[in-house]
Design an enzyme around this catalytic site. Structure first.
Site, mmCIF file in Angstrom:
data_model
loop_
_atom_site.group_PDB
_atom_site.id
_atom_site.type_symbol
_atom_site.label_atom_id
_atom_site.label_comp_id
_atom_site.label_asym_id
_atom_site.label_seq_id
_atom_site.Cartn_x
_atom_site.Cartn_y
_atom_site.Cartn_z
ATOM 1 N N ARG A 163 -24.822 135.747 27.734
ATOM 2 C CA ARG A 163 -25.931 136.338 26.957
ATOM 3 C C ARG A 163 -25.477 137.612 26.243
ATOM 4 O O ARG A 163 -25.869 137.869 25.117
ATOM 5 C CB ARG A 163 -27.123 136.674 27.864
ATOM 6 C CG ARG A 163 -27.845 135.489 28.472
ATOM 7 C CD ARG A 163 -28.676 134.704 27.507
ATOM 8 N NE ARG A 163 -29.745 135.439 26.893
ATOM 9 C CZ ARG A 163 -30.738 134.855 26.225
ATOM 10 N NH1 ARG A 163 -30.788 133.532 26.101
ATOM 11 N NH2 ARG A 163 -31.679 135.568 25.661
ATOM 12 N N ARG A 201 -24.084 136.665 17.502
ATOM 13 C CA ARG A 201 -25.214 136.709 16.561
ATOM 14 C C ARG A 201 -25.117 137.933 15.654
ATOM 15 O O ARG A 201 -25.444 137.876 14.470
ATOM 16 C CB ARG A 201 -26.537 136.716 17.341
ATOM 17 C CG ARG A 201 -26.876 135.350 17.969
ATOM 18 C CD ARG A 201 -28.040 135.463 18.944
ATOM 19 N NE ARG A 201 -28.514 134.177 19.431
ATOM 20 C CZ ARG A 201 -29.369 134.044 20.445
ATOM 21 N NH1 ARG A 201 -29.819 135.120 21.092
ATOM 22 N NH2 ARG A 201 -29.766 132.842 20.822
ATOM 23 N N ASN A 260 -30.143 131.570 14.729
ATOM 24 C CA ASN A 260 -29.286 132.519 15.461
ATOM 25 C C ASN A 260 -28.082 131.847 16.133
ATOM 26 O O ASN A 260 -27.552 132.355 17.111
ATOM 27 C CB ASN A 260 -30.135 133.301 16.474
ATOM 28 C CG ASN A 260 -30.899 132.389 17.404
ATOM 29 O OD1 ASN A 260 -30.641 131.192 17.460
ATOM 30 N ND2 ASN A 260 -31.830 132.945 18.155
ATOM 31 N N THR A 317 -31.776 137.838 20.717
ATOM 32 C CA THR A 317 -32.400 136.652 20.113
ATOM 33 C C THR A 317 -32.569 136.792 18.600
ATOM 34 O O THR A 317 -32.370 135.833 17.857
ATOM 35 C CB THR A 317 -33.803 136.430 20.748
ATOM 36 O OG1 THR A 317 -33.629 136.253 22.152
ATOM 37 C CG2 THR A 317 -34.504 135.236 20.151
ATOM 38 N N HIS A 364 -27.716 128.701 21.496
ATOM 39 C CA HIS A 364 -28.608 128.784 22.652
ATOM 40 C C HIS A 364 -27.748 129.098 23.874
ATOM 41 O O HIS A 364 -26.656 128.531 24.021
ATOM 42 C CB HIS A 364 -29.347 127.460 22.893
ATOM 43 C CG HIS A 364 -29.960 127.423 24.260
ATOM 44 N ND1 HIS A 364 -31.167 128.021 24.535
ATOM 45 C CD2 HIS A 364 -29.492 126.945 25.441
ATOM 46 C CE1 HIS A 364 -31.412 127.897 25.830
ATOM 47 N NE2 HIS A 364 -30.418 127.246 26.403
ATOM 48 N N LYS A 419 -25.942 125.725 17.837
ATOM 49 C CA LYS A 419 -27.071 125.101 17.138
ATOM 50 C C LYS A 419 -26.616 124.545 15.784
ATOM 51 O O LYS A 419 -25.513 124.875 15.312
ATOM 52 C CB LYS A 419 -28.176 126.147 16.977
ATOM 53 C CG LYS A 419 -28.856 126.539 18.309
ATOM 54 C CD LYS A 419 -29.827 127.688 18.086
ATOM 55 C CE LYS A 419 -30.661 127.993 19.311
ATOM 56 N NZ LYS A 419 -31.528 129.186 19.104
ATOM 57 N N TYR A 471 -36.299 122.737 26.144
ATOM 58 C CA TYR A 471 -37.209 123.893 26.162
ATOM 59 C C TYR A 471 -38.507 123.417 26.802
ATOM 60 O O TYR A 471 -39.324 122.782 26.152
ATOM 61 C CB TYR A 471 -37.517 124.370 24.739
ATOM 62 C CG TYR A 471 -36.374 125.068 24.043
ATOM 63 C CD1 TYR A 471 -35.970 126.344 24.428
ATOM 64 C CD2 TYR A 471 -35.716 124.469 22.970
ATOM 65 C CE1 TYR A 471 -34.923 126.995 23.771
ATOM 66 C CE2 TYR A 471 -34.665 125.118 22.313
ATOM 67 C CZ TYR A 471 -34.288 126.379 22.726
ATOM 68 O OH TYR A 471 -33.266 127.021 22.072
ATOM 69 N N GLU A 495 -31.003 123.122 32.505
ATOM 70 C CA GLU A 495 -30.347 122.722 31.252
ATOM 71 C C GLU A 495 -29.018 122.004 31.510
ATOM 72 O O GLU A 495 -28.685 121.042 30.811
ATOM 73 C CB GLU A 495 -30.137 123.953 30.367
ATOM 74 C CG GLU A 495 -31.477 124.514 29.877
ATOM 75 C CD GLU A 495 -31.375 125.892 29.234
ATOM 76 O OE1 GLU A 495 -30.241 126.408 29.116
ATOM 77 O OE2 GLU A 495 -32.424 126.442 28.853
HETATM 78 P P1 GDP Z 1 -32.904 132.964 23.172
HETATM 79 O O1 GDP Z 1 -32.916 132.662 24.658
HETATM 80 O O2 GDP Z 1 -32.239 134.275 22.852
HETATM 81 O O3 GDP Z 1 -32.366 131.852 22.324
HETATM 82 O O4 GDP Z 1 -34.417 133.175 22.729
HETATM 83 P P2 GDP Z 1 -35.797 132.574 23.275
HETATM 84 O O5 GDP Z 1 -35.599 131.721 24.467
HETATM 85 O O6 GDP Z 1 -36.746 133.704 23.345
HETATM 86 O O7 GDP Z 1 -36.261 131.682 22.025
HETATM 87 C C1 GDP Z 1 -35.679 130.440 21.771
HETATM 88 C C2 GDP Z 1 -35.382 130.298 20.293
HETATM 89 O O8 GDP Z 1 -36.619 130.290 19.546
HETATM 90 C C3 GDP Z 1 -34.589 131.451 19.668
HETATM 91 O O9 GDP Z 1 -33.205 131.347 19.893
HETATM 92 C C4 GDP Z 1 -34.974 131.329 18.211
HETATM 93 O O10 GDP Z 1 -34.259 130.291 17.543
HETATM 94 C C5 GDP Z 1 -36.448 130.913 18.302
HETATM 95 N N1 GDP Z 1 -37.359 132.057 18.299
HETATM 96 C C6 GDP Z 1 -37.530 132.942 19.299
HETATM 97 N N2 GDP Z 1 -38.455 133.841 19.000
HETATM 98 C C7 GDP Z 1 -38.903 133.522 17.764
HETATM 99 C C8 GDP Z 1 -39.895 134.083 16.917
HETATM 100 O O11 GDP Z 1 -40.515 135.084 17.210
HETATM 101 N N3 GDP Z 1 -40.130 133.485 15.731
HETATM 102 C C9 GDP Z 1 -39.439 132.382 15.342
HETATM 103 N N4 GDP Z 1 -39.759 131.853 14.149
HETATM 104 N N5 GDP Z 1 -38.489 131.827 16.116
HETATM 105 C C10 GDP Z 1 -38.216 132.380 17.304
HETATM 106 MG MG MG Z 2 -34.063 131.433 25.778
#
Ligand code: GDP
Ligand code: MG
Length: 196
Positions: free
Chosen positions: A123, A140, A160, A129, A163, A14, A54, A174
């Site tokens: 992962r 991370r 973080n 996350t 992705h 990212k 997304y 994707e």
């Molecule tokens: P990932 O698959 O671990 O990247 O996580 P997710 O698919 O759940 O979420 C996508 C992205 O959204 C994350 O990598 C974060 O950058 C952001 N994100 C996820 N959950 C939150 C949240 O609760 N609050 C905020 N502000 N950002 C979030």
């Molecule tokens: Mg995700």
């Protein structure tokens, strides 16, 4: 079913990862584990492009809401007070908007990683996350410290670094979104005969 070592997943470094000079460090974590980079490029995506990455389907929105509920409960904080709602999908939609801002704030490095159970292995190397929850030793967990509580108060996505596709369905979507078949390469790594 194809062989587990043929599995493919999509990774993005990212904009925070790129701007912090961590492209090489991140890539090397996957390579050292025995995973193979089979496609790679840098691009500065538009909001429209990220909205198609997304998809924001109902189960994803629900999952984001649920992750928030747990994180706020753990800290003894009031979700409704900070987010204005406890509705999982509404929280998910807010996060999706912030996420689109975040990923389009600079160039990203996109890659396809292939190898043994690549989706779950990547992962694990990536970590939780929420960086504050990520175990040391994960990318991370070694290079970031952000929390959803801070991010939500500041109305931005959690920073973080990476992705990584969450499951087979996400990976299939994707990979097709980011790379054409002519950009994906098939080759043998010299250590493949030794490692597995
Ligand atoms: P990932 O698959 O671990 O990247 O996580 P997710 O698919 O759940 O979420 C996508 C992205 O959204 C994350 O990598 C974060 O950058 C952001 N994100 C996820 N959950 C939150 C949240 O609760 N609050 C905020 N502000 N950002 C979030
Ligand atoms: Mg995700």
């Amino acid at each position: 079913m194809s062989h587990p070592k043929e599995e493919r997943t999509l990774v993005l470094v990212k904009p925070d990862g790129v701007k912090r000079g961590l492209i090489g460090e991140i890539l090397s974590r996957f390579e050292k584990r025995g995973l193979k980079v089979i496609a790679l490029k840098m691009s500065w995506p538009t909001k429209e492009y990220i909205a198609k990455h997304y998809l924001g389907e109902d189960d994803w929105l629900e999952m984001i809401g649920e992750k928030n509920r747990i994180a706020f409960e753990k800290q003894g904080l009031d979700l409704k007070e900070k987010m204005g709602t406890t509705d999982h999908k509404e929280i998910g939609r807010k996060v999706k908007g912030w996420l689109e801002e975040y990923i389009t704030s600079g160039p990203v490095v996109a890659m396809i990683i292939q190898g043994m159970h690549a989706i779950s292995t990547v992962r694990k190397i990536t970590g939780h996350t929420y960086p504050i929850e990520s175990a040391p030793g994960t990318i991370r967990g070694d290079f970031s410290v952000d929390t959803p509580i801070a991010a939500n108060i500041e109305k931005r996505a959690v920073r973080n670094l990476i992705h990584a596709s969450g499951d087979e369905k996400e990976a299939a979507h994707e990979i097709k979104h980011w790379f054409g078949p002519e950009e994906i390469h098939s080759y043998k790594r010299s250590d493949e005969d030794v490692m597995f």
